[in-house]
Design a protein around this motif. Structure first.
Motif, PDB file in Angstrom:
ATOM      1  N   UNK A   1       4.398  11.729  -4.808  1.00  0.00           N
ATOM      2  CA  UNK A   1       4.337  11.292  -6.210  1.00  0.00           C
ATOM      3  C   UNK A   1       3.505  12.264  -7.020  1.00  0.00           C
ATOM      4  N   UNK A   2       2.363  12.668  -6.429  1.00  0.00           N
ATOM      5  CA  UNK A   2       1.502  13.627  -7.123  1.00  0.00           C
ATOM      6  C   UNK A   2       2.252  14.905  -7.444  1.00  0.00           C
TER       7      UNK A   2
ATOM      8  N   UNK B   1       1.934   9.185  -1.593  1.00  0.00           N
ATOM      9  CA  UNK B   1       1.092   9.553  -2.721  1.00  0.00           C
ATOM     10  C   UNK B   1       1.212  11.042  -3.005  1.00  0.00           C
TER      11      UNK B   1
ATOM     12  N   UNK C   1      -9.268  -4.833  -0.196  1.00  0.00           N
ATOM     13  CA  UNK C   1      -9.111  -3.393   0.006  1.00  0.00           C
ATOM     14  C   UNK C   1     -10.415  -2.668  -0.362  1.00  0.00           C
TER      15      UNK C   1
ATOM     16  N   UNK D   1      10.382  11.272 -10.931  1.00  0.00           N
ATOM     17  CA  UNK D   1      10.418  10.061 -10.105  1.00  0.00           C
ATOM     18  C   UNK D   1      11.471   9.091 -10.616  1.00  0.00           C
TER      19      UNK D   1
ATOM     20  N   UNK E   1       4.572  14.290 -10.301  1.00  0.00           N
ATOM     21  CA  UNK E   1       3.857  14.207 -11.576  1.00  0.00           C
ATOM     22  C   UNK E   1       3.434  15.601 -12.025  1.00  0.00           C
TER      23      UNK E   1
ATOM     24  N   UNK F   1       0.841  -1.203   0.000  1.00  0.00           N
ATOM     25  CA  UNK F   1       0.000   0.000   0.000  1.00  0.00           C
ATOM     26  C   UNK F   1       0.877   1.254   0.000  1.00  0.00           C
ATOM     27  N   UNK F   2       0.417   2.261  -0.665  1.00  0.00           N
ATOM     28  CA  UNK F   2       1.129   3.529  -0.691  1.00  0.00           C
ATOM     29  C   UNK F   2       0.419   4.438   0.287  1.00  0.00           C
ATOM     30  N   UNK F   3       1.168   4.967   1.261  1.00  0.00           N
ATOM     31  CA  UNK F   3       0.463   5.826   2.204  1.00  0.00           C
ATOM     32  C   UNK F   3       0.250   7.209   1.615  1.00  0.00           C
ATOM     33  N   UNK F   4      -0.547   8.003   2.335  1.00  0.00           N
ATOM     34  CA  UNK F   4      -0.957   9.290   1.754  1.00  0.00           C
ATOM     35  C   UNK F   4       0.215  10.238   1.547  1.00  0.00           C
TER      36      UNK F   4
ATOM     37  N   UNK G   1       6.288  17.512 -13.336  1.00  0.00           N
ATOM     38  CA  UNK G   1       6.658  17.053 -14.680  1.00  0.00           C
ATOM     39  C   UNK G   1       5.751  17.682 -15.723  1.00  0.00           C
TER      40      UNK G   1
ATOM     41  N   UNK H   1       7.888   4.435 -16.027  1.00  0.00           N
ATOM     42  CA  UNK H   1       7.926   5.639 -16.855  1.00  0.00           C
ATOM     43  C   UNK H   1       9.129   6.474 -16.428  1.00  0.00           C
TER      44      UNK H   1
END
Lengths: 413, 180
Positions: free
Chosen positions: A10-11, A7, A215, A99, A14, A1-4, A17, A138
């Protein structure tokens, strides 16, 4: 799981980018690039950028998809519209918010240091070679052809003469899954088996271990939803999928007797094919519980010295459903006189298609289908005629297998 | 969560594919109608194959071509999909171009999901009546209304009005509505 928090990071990356890409687009005054015309549509006031010497780079972006061990060469055209020499020194720039960076060692140039004369053009071939041990994902990278930089409004200086490269490293899946969705109308109390075909076209054996996803899943239907639980489901699956073989996973779903609304959930097939991401082997399940009438719809007709009784029953289905059921839709009619059930066949059967052609009947995003026949609704009408019906109470009983039906009763005296 | 991240990357990939102008096409290779080969030579059949892309993950099992005046009408079906995809091509300055299309060959489940997503929109929910169609909208059309990716048009046709939602299936949302 990716925690908040992850995330969020990463957001941000992105978004950064995207901003970089859009930033480049803005700086160069170009719109989206097409295969046909990639030249900037408007001239640029070079004075706006101070001492920066700008050159034209065609294309400015490239997305490529390579497998580990593969390579591709891209040709980029450089134009010097200035009245002075420009020194070209292509190099890979590390993007701070990316990333996955394209490693500098993956990229090579056919020319590394040259002078671009005023009003002249030159091409640079960029070769991208992905190592055999590269991971799927990617990757992005920027190639700067000069050292000129522009301060961007969002704080990060941007290389003025740069090319953006986006690389997707992928591994082709060997295993194909069909179907990936189970959507159906189901009745309470029934058990339905759905077959999922798994095809291995590769040369390796893969293991398979399907499990219900526990989940939280996003639920989008308006009707109340019941999350698919272990007690509703039985999965019959092989343990392995040998090379060049086709196997079937049977998903047996028992619809609870008291179910209402929608049963939804997801099953992960757990196949160890490196070409398949986790989300690519999920089987989405969305079952609309339909309490089909058990008893027929009954309409009583009082006949008193009539010369003719006409009963028309029109069974209708919407276009997107009828294609597979067109021959099957029916109102299942029983006509009962005061003396008992009539053994009667329809005197006339009429099929009705709704076809539309012009785009005034279409939303703007469907105007590209103007001139093509579009079939809308489909209906089948059965007409029963009974001459000199006996006096008394008649009954029309209908147990439909269509989406809607219409009853028309005519009595002639 | 992971699925969402994948969607972000997929969306970004599609965006990058568009800006780099290198959308790939799938070769359906299903021209099993011998009449097709009488109408077009191999070069044009190859050209057509570049345009004919079935719903993601499926293949056309049957492609029929007819020529009416200067239009080439291609009808394609798949045994695994409901409905038919229709493409109309014309020659312009010697080049085959796609003039119009109507793509209804979709898995039933996808159609159902699109309709459900459309009905989550209040405006659509209040106005939807009549029979409904679901069509695949190609990126070259979608970009005029949202972004260059495959979207789905869910349209209700009734005697008095047309109610439509343009649906992004990846994001599971309605991106545009139309009531006319």
């Amino acid at each position: 799981m990716v925690n908040s928090i992850q995330l969020g990071d990463i957001m941000k990356k992105v978004l950064a980018l995207i901003l970089i890409i859009l930033g480049i687009n803005m700086v160069f005054g170009g719109g989206f690039v097409s295969k046909i015309d990639i030249s900037p549509k408007h001239s640029i006031s070079y004075d706006d950028y101070g001492n920066v010497t700008k050159i034209s780079i065609i294309p400015k972006f490239k997305y490529i998809r390579l497998q580990p061990g593969d390579s591709e060469t891209i040709t980029v055209k450089l134009k010097n519209k200035n009245d002075k020499d420009v020194k070209i020194t292509p190099k890979v720039i590390t993007l701070p918010y990316s990333e996955n960076e394209i490693d500098e060692s993956w990229i090579s140039f056919d020319k590394t240091n040259f002078i671009l004369k005023p009003n002249s053009s030159e091409t640079v071939k960029i070769t991208i070679k992905v190592p055999k041990d590269a991971e799927k994902g990617l990757y992005s990278g920027m190639i700067a052809f000069t050292d000129d930089k522009i301060q961007m409004p969002y704080g990060m200086p941007m290389y003025a003469n740069s090319f953006m490269l986006s690389l997707e490293v992928w591994i082709p899946p060997s295993v194909y899954i069909y179907p990936k969705y189970i959507y159906d109308d189901v009745e309470p109390g029934k058990t339905i088996t759905y077959n999922i075909t798994i095809k291995n076209i590769g040369n390796k054996t893969f293991s398979i271990n399907p499990k219900i996803n526990s989940q939280d899943l996003e639920y989008w239907d308006e009707k109340p939803g019941i999350l698919l639980s272990k007690d509703m489901i039985e999965i019959e699956s092989p343990k392995v999928i040998p090379p060049k073989s086709e196997k079937v996973v049977k998903i047996k779903i028992k619809v609870p007797d008291d179910a209402k609304g929608v049963i939804y959930g997801s099953i992960n097939l757990g196949i160890d094919d490196p070409g398949l991401d986790e989300y690519q082997q999920n089987i989405d399940i969305h079952l609309r519980v339909y309490n089909k009438p058990k008893e027929p719809f009954i309409r009583e007709i009082l006949i008193n010295n009539a010369s003719k009784l006409t009963i028309k029953i029109k069974a209708s289905s919407y276009s997107w459903r009828y294609s597979s059921k067109i021959k099957n839709i029916s109102a299942n009619v029983i006509i009962e006189s005061p003396k008992g059930i009539l053994n009667i066949k329809p005197k006339k059967i009429t099929e009705n298609f709704n076809v539309y052609v012009s785009n005034w009947k279409l939303p703007p995003w469907e105007t590209d289908s103007e001139g093509i026949y579009n079939i809308g609704a489909y209906s089948k009408t059965e007409e029963y005629i009974i001459k000199n019906p006996v006096n008394g109470v008649w009954k029309v009983k209908i147990l439909p297998n269509c989406e809607s039906f219409n009853v028309e009763i005519g009595i002639e005296q | 969560m992971k699925i969402k991240i994948k969607f972000i990357f997929i969306s970004l990939s599609i965006f990058l594919i568009f800006i780099s102008g290198c959308l790939n096409s799938e070769n359906p290779n299903a021209f099993n109608n011998s009449e097709s080969k009488k109408i077009l030579d191999n070069k044009d059949i190859n050209k057509l194959e570049e345009y004919l892309i079935p719903f993601d993950g499926y293949k056309y099992d049957n492609i029929n071509i007819s020529k009416i005046n200067n239009e080439i009408v291609v009808r394609a079906t798949s045994k695994d999909l409901d409905g038919e995809d229709t493409y109309v091509f014309i020659y312009k300055n010697g080049t085959l171009i796609l003039k119009s299309y109507s793509l209804e060959a979709l898995p039933r489940q996808v159609k159902e999901k699109c309709i459900n997503i459309a009905l989550k929109n209040e405006e659509i929910y209040k106005n939807a009546e009549g029979y409904v169609t679901v069509k695949r909208i190609l990126p070259q059309t979608s970009k005029k209304f949202y972004m260059p990716k495959v979207l789905f048009s869910v349209t209700w046709h009734s005697k008095d009005k047309v109610v439509s939602a343009l649906v992004d299936l990846d994001e599971e949302k309605v991106v545009k509505t139309y009531i006319g």
